[in-house]
Write a protein that holds these residues in place. Sequence first.
Motif, PDB file in Angstrom:
ATOM      1  N   LEU A  97       0.827  -1.205   0.000  1.00  0.00           N
ATOM      2  CA  LEU A  97       0.000   0.000   0.000  1.00  0.00           C
ATOM      3  C   LEU A  97       0.861   1.256   0.000  1.00  0.00           C
ATOM      4  O   LEU A  97       0.575   2.224  -0.717  1.00  0.00           O
ATOM      5  CB  LEU A  97      -0.935   0.007   1.215  1.00  0.00           C
ATOM      6  CG  LEU A  97      -2.183  -0.866   1.129  1.00  0.00           C
ATOM      7  CD1 LEU A  97      -2.879  -0.912   2.488  1.00  0.00           C
ATOM      8  CD2 LEU A  97      -3.136  -0.342   0.067  1.00  0.00           C
ATOM      9  N   PHE A  98       1.906   1.246   0.824  1.00  0.00           N
ATOM     10  CA  PHE A  98       2.801   2.407   0.872  1.00  0.00           C
ATOM     11  C   PHE A  98       3.454   2.638  -0.486  1.00  0.00           C
ATOM     12  O   PHE A  98       3.647   3.782  -0.911  1.00  0.00           O
ATOM     13  CB  PHE A  98       3.869   2.203   1.945  1.00  0.00           C
ATOM     14  CG  PHE A  98       4.738   3.410   2.161  1.00  0.00           C
ATOM     15  CD1 PHE A  98       4.256   4.509   2.847  1.00  0.00           C
ATOM     16  CD2 PHE A  98       6.033   3.453   1.672  1.00  0.00           C
ATOM     17  CE1 PHE A  98       5.047   5.638   3.038  1.00  0.00           C
ATOM     18  CE2 PHE A  98       6.827   4.566   1.865  1.00  0.00           C
ATOM     19  CZ  PHE A  98       6.341   5.663   2.558  1.00  0.00           C
ATOM     20  N   GLY A  99       3.791   1.549  -1.176  1.00  0.00           N
ATOM     21  CA  GLY A  99       4.383   1.674  -2.501  1.00  0.00           C
ATOM     22  C   GLY A  99       3.423   2.217  -3.538  1.00  0.00           C
ATOM     23  O   GLY A  99       3.843   2.718  -4.588  1.00  0.00           O
ATOM     24  N   GLU A 100       2.109   2.135  -3.240  1.00  0.00           N
ATOM     25  CA  GLU A 100       1.092   2.610  -4.176  1.00  0.00           C
ATOM     26  C   GLU A 100       0.883   4.115  -4.115  1.00  0.00           C
ATOM     27  O   GLU A 100       0.279   4.698  -5.017  1.00  0.00           O
ATOM     28  CB  GLU A 100      -0.241   1.905  -3.884  1.00  0.00           C
ATOM     29  CG  GLU A 100      -0.295   0.450  -4.293  1.00  0.00           C
ATOM     30  CD  GLU A 100      -0.423   0.283  -5.789  1.00  0.00           C
ATOM     31  OE1 GLU A 100      -1.121   1.086  -6.424  1.00  0.00           O
ATOM     32  OE2 GLU A 100       0.192  -0.647  -6.335  1.00  0.00           O
ATOM     33  N   ILE A 101       1.344   4.741  -3.031  1.00  0.00           N
ATOM     34  CA  ILE A 101       1.094   6.185  -2.881  1.00  0.00           C
ATOM     35  C   ILE A 101       2.400   6.956  -2.981  1.00  0.00           C
ATOM     36  O   ILE A 101       3.468   6.464  -2.627  1.00  0.00           O
ATOM     37  CB  ILE A 101       0.379   6.499  -1.548  1.00  0.00           C
ATOM     38  CG1 ILE A 101       1.256   6.155  -0.343  1.00  0.00           C
ATOM     39  CG2 ILE A 101      -0.944   5.756  -1.468  1.00  0.00           C
ATOM     40  CD1 ILE A 101       0.637   6.519   1.000  1.00  0.00           C
ATOM     41  N   ASP A 102       2.299   8.180  -3.493  1.00  0.00           N
ATOM     42  CA  ASP A 102       3.491   9.021  -3.611  1.00  0.00           C
ATOM     43  C   ASP A 102       3.629   9.893  -2.362  1.00  0.00           C
ATOM     44  O   ASP A 102       2.798   9.847  -1.449  1.00  0.00           O
ATOM     45  CB  ASP A 102       3.444   9.861  -4.893  1.00  0.00           C
ATOM     46  CG  ASP A 102       2.201  10.738  -4.996  1.00  0.00           C
ATOM     47  OD1 ASP A 102       1.717  11.227  -3.949  1.00  0.00           O
ATOM     48  OD2 ASP A 102       1.701  10.930  -6.117  1.00  0.00           O
ATOM     49  N   ASP A 103       4.682  10.690  -2.325  1.00  0.00           N
ATOM     50  CA  ASP A 103       4.961  11.502  -1.128  1.00  0.00           C
ATOM     51  C   ASP A 103       3.867  12.530  -0.871  1.00  0.00           C
ATOM     52  O   ASP A 103       3.541  12.836   0.279  1.00  0.00           O
ATOM     53  CB  ASP A 103       6.316  12.209  -1.271  1.00  0.00           C
ATOM     54  CG  ASP A 103       7.489  11.239  -1.167  1.00  0.00           C
ATOM     55  OD1 ASP A 103       7.285  10.115  -0.661  1.00  0.00           O
ATOM     56  OD2 ASP A 103       8.599  11.590  -1.596  1.00  0.00           O
ATOM     57  N   ASP A 104       3.298  13.083  -1.937  1.00  0.00           N
ATOM     58  CA  ASP A 104       2.235  14.075  -1.778  1.00  0.00           C
ATOM     59  C   ASP A 104       0.991  13.430  -1.178  1.00  0.00           C
ATOM     60  O   ASP A 104       0.344  14.003  -0.293  1.00  0.00           O
ATOM     61  CB  ASP A 104       1.912  14.699  -3.134  1.00  0.00           C
ATOM     62  CG  ASP A 104       0.905  15.835  -3.025  1.00  0.00           C
ATOM     63  OD1 ASP A 104       1.188  16.806  -2.295  1.00  0.00           O
ATOM     64  OD2 ASP A 104      -0.160  15.762  -3.667  1.00  0.00           O
ATOM     65  N   GLU A 105       0.671  12.222  -1.619  1.00  0.00           N
ATOM     66  CA  GLU A 105      -0.486  11.511  -1.072  1.00  0.00           C
ATOM     67  C   GLU A 105      -0.236  11.096   0.376  1.00  0.00           C
ATOM     68  O   GLU A 105      -1.174  11.064   1.183  1.00  0.00           O
ATOM     69  CB  GLU A 105      -0.800  10.290  -1.940  1.00  0.00           C
ATOM     70  CG  GLU A 105      -1.372  10.665  -3.299  1.00  0.00           C
ATOM     71  CD  GLU A 105      -1.392   9.501  -4.278  1.00  0.00           C
ATOM     72  OE1 GLU A 105      -2.127   9.588  -5.283  1.00  0.00           O
ATOM     73  OE2 GLU A 105      -0.660   8.512  -4.055  1.00  0.00           O
ATOM     74  N   PHE A 106       1.013  10.794   0.703  1.00  0.00           N
ATOM     75  CA  PHE A 106       1.335  10.456   2.094  1.00  0.00           C
ATOM     76  C   PHE A 106       1.121  11.668   3.003  1.00  0.00           C
ATOM     77  O   PHE A 106       0.611  11.534   4.121  1.00  0.00           O
ATOM     78  CB  PHE A 106       2.773   9.954   2.205  1.00  0.00           C
ATOM     79  CG  PHE A 106       3.126   9.464   3.577  1.00  0.00           C
ATOM     80  CD1 PHE A 106       2.730   8.208   4.008  1.00  0.00           C
ATOM     81  CD2 PHE A 106       3.844  10.264   4.461  1.00  0.00           C
ATOM     82  CE1 PHE A 106       3.042   7.754   5.297  1.00  0.00           C
ATOM     83  CE2 PHE A 106       4.157   9.824   5.738  1.00  0.00           C
ATOM     84  CZ  PHE A 106       3.755   8.565   6.156  1.00  0.00           C
ATOM     85  N   LEU A 107       1.501  12.850   2.529  1.00  0.00           N
ATOM     86  CA  LEU A 107       1.260  14.075   3.307  1.00  0.00           C
ATOM     87  C   LEU A 107      -0.239  14.292   3.501  1.00  0.00           C
ATOM     88  O   LEU A 107      -0.682  14.706   4.579  1.00  0.00           O
ATOM     89  CB  LEU A 107       1.880  15.287   2.601  1.00  0.00           C
ATOM     90  CG  LEU A 107       3.405  15.399   2.634  1.00  0.00           C
ATOM     91  CD1 LEU A 107       3.859  16.596   1.800  1.00  0.00           C
ATOM     92  CD2 LEU A 107       3.917  15.529   4.065  1.00  0.00           C
ATOM     93  N   LEU A 108      -1.010  14.022   2.453  1.00  0.00           N
ATOM     94  CA  LEU A 108      -2.463  14.131   2.542  1.00  0.00           C
ATOM     95  C   LEU A 108      -3.014  13.169   3.590  1.00  0.00           C
ATOM     96  O   LEU A 108      -3.820  13.536   4.443  1.00  0.00           O
ATOM     97  CB  LEU A 108      -3.098  13.817   1.182  1.00  0.00           C
ATOM     98  CG  LEU A 108      -3.461  14.971   0.266  1.00  0.00           C
ATOM     99  CD1 LEU A 108      -3.933  14.433  -1.077  1.00  0.00           C
ATOM    100  CD2 LEU A 108      -4.536  15.837   0.897  1.00  0.00           C
ATOM    101  N   LEU A 109      -2.564  11.912   3.507  1.00  0.00           N
ATOM    102  CA  LEU A 109      -3.027  10.902   4.448  1.00  0.00           C
ATOM    103  C   LEU A 109      -2.674  11.291   5.879  1.00  0.00           C
ATOM    104  O   LEU A 109      -3.489  11.154   6.796  1.00  0.00           O
ATOM    105  CB  LEU A 109      -2.414   9.550   4.094  1.00  0.00           C
ATOM    106  CG  LEU A 109      -2.859   8.354   4.947  1.00  0.00           C
ATOM    107  CD1 LEU A 109      -4.343   8.064   4.716  1.00  0.00           C
ATOM    108  CD2 LEU A 109      -2.027   7.114   4.616  1.00  0.00           C
TER     109      LEU A 109
END
Length: 206
Positions: A97-109
């Motif tokens: 799952l972590f590999g599916e999201i980029d850094d910008d999406e991680f900040l959003l999450l």
Amino acid sequence: MVGGPLAEVVTATIPRLRQERIVAYLRQLEERLTTLEHERVNSTLSDPEAIDLVESGGYLAARAVTSERLSRITELVFRGLATHHADTIRRKRLLVLFGEIDDDEFLLLNAYGQSYGGSGSGAWDAVDRPEPTVLGSARKQLESAELYDAGIQHLLRLGLLRRNNDLLKRGEYPPFDPKSDGFKSRVEISYLGRMLLRETGIDLPV
């Protein structure tokens, strides 16, 4: 097929960067493993599922462009290794799952996670949010808003965010939202999203 500066990137720069990232990942992981008992480390690393988890983390590490993302990958792998066999298999799902999201999406999450329950709204300061669009907004502004919303939609599809409708009286329906072509709802972090944040070393409000 290519020459000049691009050939240098393909043949030298990318392989070197990937190698450096994998080495950094393995060193960080080794440092984290020193906190476990020696016998337990040997037992864990003889498990094929654990080896597969380490290898999967290496693939993600090779593509990590920031040291922070590399540290998150290391933490996910370490916590997976520190569990028993069945959990090692299941914890790999978090790594995927972590590999599916980029850094910008991680900040959003993380922003949704920190503001869960109405606290930690300061985490939104780290998110580059576009200006709200209105009728007649410039194309660049509309495109920026669409790309931002695409990140939220991606997190929703992965189950890391969820939609929550307010409680309604019997026979009532939520108001229609023309923007989403569905009922109006509130986006918030899911339990799986909170779990992913915690397993990457993020402290969340209780």
